[in-house]
Structures are given as structure tokens and as C-alpha cells.
Design a protein around this motif. Structure first.
Motif, PDB file in Angstrom:
ATOM      1  N   LYS A 348      28.231  29.963  14.054  1.00 13.03           N
ATOM      2  CA  LYS A 348      28.717  28.917  13.168  1.00 13.03           C
ATOM      3  C   LYS A 348      28.098  27.561  13.502  1.00 13.03           C
ATOM      4  CE  LYS A 348      31.556  31.270  10.582  1.00 13.03           C
ATOM      5  NZ  LYS A 348      31.328  31.413   9.133  1.00 13.03           N
ATOM      6  N   ASN A 352      26.217  25.229  11.031  1.00 10.67           N
ATOM      7  CA  ASN A 352      26.629  23.844  10.800  1.00 10.67           C
ATOM      8  C   ASN A 352      25.455  22.871  10.928  1.00 10.67           C
ATOM      9  OD1 ASN A 352      29.224  24.657  10.369  1.00 10.67           O
ATOM     10  ND2 ASN A 352      29.916  24.242  12.460  1.00 10.67           N
ATOM     11  N   LEU A 355      23.505  23.180   7.834  1.00  8.86           N
ATOM     12  CA  LEU A 355      24.190  22.547   6.716  1.00  8.86           C
ATOM     13  C   LEU A 355      24.101  21.027   6.782  1.00  8.86           C
ATOM     14  CD1 LEU A 355      27.400  24.781   6.466  1.00  8.86           C
ATOM     15  CD2 LEU A 355      25.482  24.700   4.868  1.00  8.86           C
ATOM     16  N   LEU A 359      22.513  18.615   4.065  1.00  5.88           N
ATOM     17  CA  LEU A 359      23.417  17.643   3.451  1.00  5.88           C
ATOM     18  C   LEU A 359      22.635  16.544   2.735  1.00  5.88           C
ATOM     19  CD1 LEU A 359      26.324  16.592   3.109  1.00  5.88           C
ATOM     20  CD2 LEU A 359      26.024  15.392   5.279  1.00  5.88           C
ATOM     21  N   TYR A 369      29.194  23.780   3.152  1.00  7.83           N
ATOM     22  CA  TYR A 369      29.488  23.511   4.560  1.00  7.83           C
ATOM     23  C   TYR A 369      30.988  23.244   4.764  1.00  7.83           C
ATOM     24  CZ  TYR A 369      30.049  20.814   8.807  1.00  7.83           C
ATOM     25  OH  TYR A 369      30.501  20.342  10.000  1.00  7.83           O
ATOM     26  N   TYR A 370      31.560  22.466   3.822  1.00  8.87           N
ATOM     27  CA  TYR A 370      32.985  22.131   3.935  1.00  8.87           C
ATOM     28  C   TYR A 370      33.842  23.388   3.883  1.00  8.87           C
ATOM     29  CZ  TYR A 370      37.517  20.132   2.840  1.00  8.87           C
ATOM     30  OH  TYR A 370      38.844  19.791   2.864  1.00  8.87           O
ATOM     31  N   SER A 372      32.919  26.432   4.679  1.00 11.21           N
ATOM     32  CA  SER A 372      32.682  27.188   5.900  1.00 11.21           C
ATOM     33  C   SER A 372      33.485  26.608   7.068  1.00 11.21           C
ATOM     34  CB  SER A 372      31.188  27.192   6.232  1.00 11.21           C
ATOM     35  OG  SER A 372      30.945  27.842   7.448  1.00 11.21           O
ATOM     36  N   TYR A 373      33.513  25.272   7.124  1.00 12.55           N
ATOM     37  CA  TYR A 373      34.259  24.604   8.199  1.00 12.55           C
ATOM     38  C   TYR A 373      35.755  24.900   8.107  1.00 12.55           C
ATOM     39  CZ  TYR A 373      36.248  20.839  10.987  1.00 12.55           C
ATOM     40  OH  TYR A 373      36.961  20.130  11.900  1.00 12.55           O
TER      41      TYR A 373
END
Length: 624
Positions: A348, A352, A355, A359, A369-370, A372-373
């Protein structure tokens, strides 16, 4: 004598690997700590584990050696330590786990062509099979081990294999074959007289005795005794035990008794419970033949108690190791989960980073990304919840194991003891070895023991229901005087035997709101406890005190009292108990159960006591 022979085989096979010269364990341990080369450290670890083989710490070092062998790909050391750690678990009576390691050793030794360790693995598996009651299958494994050791001319391994043959032939009652197998083993060792040689002599004598060849049996026993006399105290006790059995089978009860007493004298200084049990049994038979039934009963009881103690020790050892194995499995499971989560977290993290880079290029990538977070946080929250649930389940399992262990303890000691005494009495009656007068003298004691068992069983069942959360009070109006009167009828015999006066000053006006059956058990336990700790000629009184909205019921005795440092343990969770004024035993369950039952009825229970003056237990319940 078969269990003793299996014990011998376990001892011999524990030595069935390469011997280590006399070495100081502390010195070897320091070498391990200082060694930088992993291959040399592996050799030292293996030697050190074998050096402390008969201690509890050996498991830890064997496992370290096995792990290092896997890392270094040292297959020969790996198969050697598989065989050795299997012996450790076999000595702990964990035969299935021992068998797992032996099978690992057998498969691996075949793959790498290590014939010596393959032979030992076959020997070890055969020993377990024979112990589990499969002598014919065990014989095939020993024959294969014999073939392998002959092919590589490994005389030491061949010697232990023939000892294994003798164990199998013993179980098959082929005593001549067993003697021939021992002779082969001794021929391989030559004239070197060590403990293995002497033990072989001893058991060859046993086989001659089973064949009724008394002369050759006695010759072997004498030869054994000549070598252990003055050098090995435990060996002297073993020799005296064999002489006692030999004389008894020849009808020489006086000489048998003399040697039995010599064995008992050594046992007093160098205890060996498993070795002395047969002496207890033999002396019970001899005294019974003399018509001295009190002494016969005494040694029969010692024999029964000894067997129970051995069973307890083996059961506790088995349960302890079983719990350790479960804990190890749980730890491995949690460790695997942790590694998986670490790997997922690492992945992850890379995502990240990607991502964050993307961005700058796309708002859509920000949204991905949001999401996934958020999902990662949800997964971590679920993982924490699962860990908390596992911790809760582990604590519940621990409590259930404590309940189970206590149940086993009570069943093994407090319930079986009186029943075994009753069984012994019935055997004496069936064999017409007990006169009517003797029967009448023993009957009150047996009656009391069975009565105590009934109370204990009722407490045990009630407590088990309470622990399993399946018990609810059925409240009604309860007359305390009626409760006392019922229990006075049940306990009056015990009071008469100890000349104790029961005094009740409660009248019919004392009424409480509670479950009658539960309060009946509380009253019986408190009165029984008072009778247990009150000496002959004492007094027990039951009184009531009006507290307005509730009644305070007091049970007072003129007994031995309770030391101040033990007061906090009375209603604790550790089943505190001591012997009574006439050596009465208890389980510690009655008072703990009484506290739970009073609290289930919205009451409280406590006590006051002065050591040497007496004790007052009291409980408070709402008025009806």
C-alpha cells in the motif's frame, strides 16, 4: 513388569545417539554466545541441547538448532535434531507429537541418504508403536532398522535395536526370543560394564522369572546387585524389589517381606514412586495371606494413592504441554497475520507513493487514492477488532481450562479416593478376607466418605452450572429454621462421631426471599465446614440478627479459627483448603460456591475469626 520394561527402553533410547564427552554446560553455553560462525554455532547448539537433554530447557535449544539447520540447509544436523527432540516429547508422554518428529526424521534421512539417522528414526517409531499396543507393526520397523545398521556396520545402533526387539517380544510374551535379543545386545557391547549392560542383565532375569527358570533369574539378579551395591542406591532398591518378587513366587513370604522392607527403607531416602508401587502391592498380598488385614488395607491404599498420584502427574504434564502447543499455534497464527499485514502495508505504501505522484496529473487519480486510503483504514480497524476478539477468546479459553483442570483435580482426588476405598472393602468382602466385626468397624468410615462424596458431587454440579452461566435463582419465601433442621438430620452422624453439639436459636419467624435449594446448599456447606474444623467436644451455633430489611444468619464454631494471613483466601478463586481437626480433606469448592449462590440471591457473605478461638461465617439476605 511391562511398564517398567518400557521405562527401561525409554532410558536406553535416550542414549541412542552419539555420546558427548564430559563437558561443563555453562562453558558450552558461553561458547554458543561468543561463536560468530553459524555453522560452528549449529554444532554447539546441537551438542548443548543433547547435554541438557533431560531438562525442561532442552526444547528451546533443539528448536533453535532446527531453525538454524533450516536456514543453513544443514540436512544432517536437521534430521539428527528431529530424532532427538522427538525423544524429549516422548519422555513427556506426548507420543503423537514425538511421532511427528520421528516421521520427519525418517523421510528426510531417506532423502539425504543418512542411514544412521534413518535407523534411529525407525527404532524410535517402533518404540512408539509398541507402546501404543501395536507390537507386530513395531517388529517390522525394528527389523528394517536392524538391516540398515548391519549394512553400515553401526554396532551401537544395532545394540539398541536388539533391546527394542526384546521389548516387543516381551509384549508378545515370547520370552525366549526376548532373552536371545538381550544376549545379542550384550554380545555387541562386550565386557564393558555400564548402566545399559546392568539393566539388560536385570531384565533378562525378569524374563527368566516369567519362564519360571528361578535359578537363572536369581543368578542375573545377584549379578546385578553385586555391581550396584554401594555404587547406585536406586539400583539397590530395584534389586531388593526383584529379590522380594522372586522369594514371593517361590513361596518364601518371610524373605520376600525382608527384601520389601529393604526397598522401602531406600525409598524413604531416595523416593521413586513408580518403582515402589509393586512393593506396596506385594506387601498388601503378603499381609493379607497372614490375616493382617489392617496392614494389607494400608498398603493397598498406598498402592492406590500412588497410582492416582502418578496419573495426576502425567495428566498435569499432558495438559500443560497441550496448552503450550495451543498457545504456540495461536502465536504462529498471529505472527502469520502480522506478516501478511506488513506485506500488505508495504504494498500500500508503494501504491500511495505512486498515487501521490499521479496526483499532479489527474484529479481522478486523487479520488482513487482517497478510496484506497479509506479502505486501508477500514482493514486496519477490522484487524484490530479481530485481534481484540482473539484476545478475548484466549482469556475465555484460559478460564475454561482452569475450570477443567479443577474438575480433573476433584475427580482424580476427592471423588476417586473414597470410591477406591469402598472398592477395596468390597474386594476384601468378596474374597472372604474380612470378618463381620472388622466390616462393622470400617463401615462407618466408608459411610462417612461416601456421604462426603455426595455433598462434594452436589457442590461440583451446582458450581459447574454456575460457571457455565446456566443457573438462575427461583426466589420464594424460605424459612431458615426449616433449612437448618433438614441439614441437621444429614450432618448429625458426623457431629456424633466428633461429639460436637449443634445449637439452633433461630425460630420460625426468620423468613428470607431466596432460592430454597441454593440456601440449603449454603447452609450445608457452612455447617460441614464448621464440623470439619471444630475439635471433639466443641459446639456449633446458628443464630439470626434482624437488620430491618434483611436477616443476618450467623454460623459460629468453637474450632481452630483462621490465621489472619489466610482470611483473604477464603472466598478467593484459588480453591483454598486445609485439613480438618481429624485430617478431613476438602476441595475448597464449598465456600467459593456458597459465595456465588448468596450473591445470586442479592445477598452478601463474610466471616470473623480468631485463630485458636473459633470462626463465625454469616450471610445477609433480604426479608420475605
Amino acid at each position: 513388569m511391562k511398564p517398567a520394561f518400557l521405562l527401561l527402553l525409554c532410558m536406553l533410547s535416550s542414549l541412542a545417539f552419539a555420546q558427548i564427552p564430559d563437558t561443563d554446560p555453562q562453558e558450552l553455553y558461553e561458547q554458543i554466545q561468543q561463536e560468530k560462525d553459524d555453522h560452528a554455532k549449529l554444532r554447539l547448539l546441537s551438542d548443548f541441547a543433547w547435554l541438557i537433554h533431560n531438562t525442561d530447557s532442552s526444547q528451546k535449544f533443539y528448536k533453535e538448532a532446527i531453525q538454524l539447520s533450516l536456514v543453513l540447509n544443514e540436512a544432517d544436523f536437521l534430521v539428527q535434531n528431529y530424532n532427538r527432540i522427538g525423544v524429549v516429547f516422548r519422555n513427556l508422554d506426548l507420543h503423537e507429537r514425538a511421532l511427528e518428529y520421528y516421521e520427519y526424521a525418517l523421510v528426510l534421512s531417506k532423502e539425504i541418504g543418512n542411514k544412521k539417522e534413518e535407523g534411529y528414526a525407525l527404532n524410535n517409531i517402533a518404540q512408539i508403536l509398541n507402546y501404543q499396543g501395536h507390537p507386530t507393526e513395531a517388529l517390522e520397523y525394528y527389523k528394517e532398522a536392524e538391516r540398515i545398521f548391519k549394512s553400515i556396520d553401526h554396532q551401537e545402533g544395532l545394540g539398541y535395536t536388539y533391546i527394542g526387539f526384546s521389548a516387543v517380544y516381551n509384549k508378545l510374551e515370547r520370552y525366549i526370543d526376548a532373552i536371545q535379543a538381550i544376549d545379542k545386545s550384550m554380545e555387541i557391547r562386550g565386557n564393558h560394564i555400564d548402566r545399559n549392560y546392568l539393566t539388560s542383565i536385570l531384565f533378562r532375569g525378569d524374563f527368566f522369572l516369567k519362564l519360571k527358570d528361578f535359578d537363572r533369574a536369581y543368578q542375573d539378579y545377584e549379578l546385578y546387585f553385586e555391581h550396584v551395591k554401594g555404587n547406585y542406591t536406586r539400583g539397590e532398591m530395584t534389586a531388593f524389589k526383584r529379590f522380594a518378587e522372586w522369594h514371593y513366587q517361590n513361596g518364601n513370604t518371610r524373605q520376600a517381606m525382608e527384601y520389601a522392607h529393604k526397598a522401602l527403607e531406600i525409598h524413604q531416602h531416595t523416593p521413586s514412586l513408580e518403582a515402589i508401587l509393586s512393593i506396596y502391592y506385594l506387601m498388601a498380598e503378603i499381609y493379607s495371606s497372614y490375616g493382617q488385614y489392617d496392614k494389607a488395607f494400608e498398603y493397598q491404599q498406598a498402592y492406590i494413592d500412588g497410582k492416582d498420584q502418578l496419573l495426576d502427574e502425567r495428566t498435569n504434564s499432558y495438559l500443560t504441554n497441550l496448552k503450550i502447543r495451543r498457545q504456540e499455534a495461536e502465536i504462529k497464527s498471529l505472527e502469520l497475520d502480522r506478516k501478511i499485514q506488513e506485506e500488505q502495508a508495504s504494498k500500500k505504501k508503494l501504491i500511495n507513493i505512486g498515487l501521490l505522484f499521479l496526483l499532479f496529473l489527474s484529479g481522478c487519480m486523487i479520488f482513487i487514492y482517497y478510496r484506497s486510503y479509506q479502505q486501508e483504514r477500514l482493514n486496519l480497524a477490522k484487524l484490530n477488532a479481530q485481534k481484540q476478539e482473539i484476545a478475548s477468546q484466549a482469556e475465555e479459553l484460559k478460564n475454561l481450562n482452569m475450570v477443567k483442570d479443577k474438575l480433573f483435580s476433584i475427580l482424580a482426588h476427592d471423588l476417586r479416593g473414597p470410591l477406591n476405598s469402598l472398592r477395596g472393602l468390597i474386594q476384601l468382602i468378596e474374597e472372604e478376607d474380612l470378618t463381620e466385626q472388622e466390616f462393622r468397624e470400617i463401615l462407618p468410615l466408608i459411610s462417612q466418605n461416601v456421604g462426603n462424596n455426595s455433598i462434594l458431587l452436589e457442590n461440583l454440579l451446582m458450581w459447574s452450572r454456575s460457571q457455565m452461566k446456566g443457573m438462575r435463582p427461583l426466589k420464594q419465601t424460605v424459612r431458615i429454621k426449616s433449612i437448618f433442621d433438614d441439614n441437621e438430620d444429614h450432618l448429625n452422624q458426623i457431629a456424633l462421631q466428633k461429639n460436637i453439639r449443634l445449637v439452633n436459636v433461630i425460630d420460625d419467624s426468620v423468613l428470607v426471599k431466596a432460592d430454597r435449594g441454593m440456601i440449603d446448599i449454603v447452609m450445608r456447606n457452612l455447617l460441614t465446614n464448621a464440623l470439619k474444623f471444630t475439635p471433639e467436644g466443641g459446639e456449633i451455633s446458628v443464630e439470626a440478627e434482624d437488620l430491618g430489611k434483611s436477616w443476618k444468619i450467623l454460623i459460629s464454631d468453637s474450632g481452630v479459627g483462621i490465621a489472619a494471613e489466610n482470611m483473604d483466601q477464603i472466598f478467593g478463586t484459588n480453591f483454598y483448603t486445609t485439613v480438618g481437626t481429624k485430617k478431613e480433606k476438602g476441595s475448597g469448592l464449598g465456600l467459593l460456591l456458597s459465595k456465588e449462590l448468596i450473591e445470586k440471591n442479592n445477598g452478601t457473605i463474610s466471616l470473623n475469626s480468631v485463630e485458636g478461638e473459633g470462626t463465625t461465617f454469616y450471610f445477609i439476605l433480604p426479608k420475605a
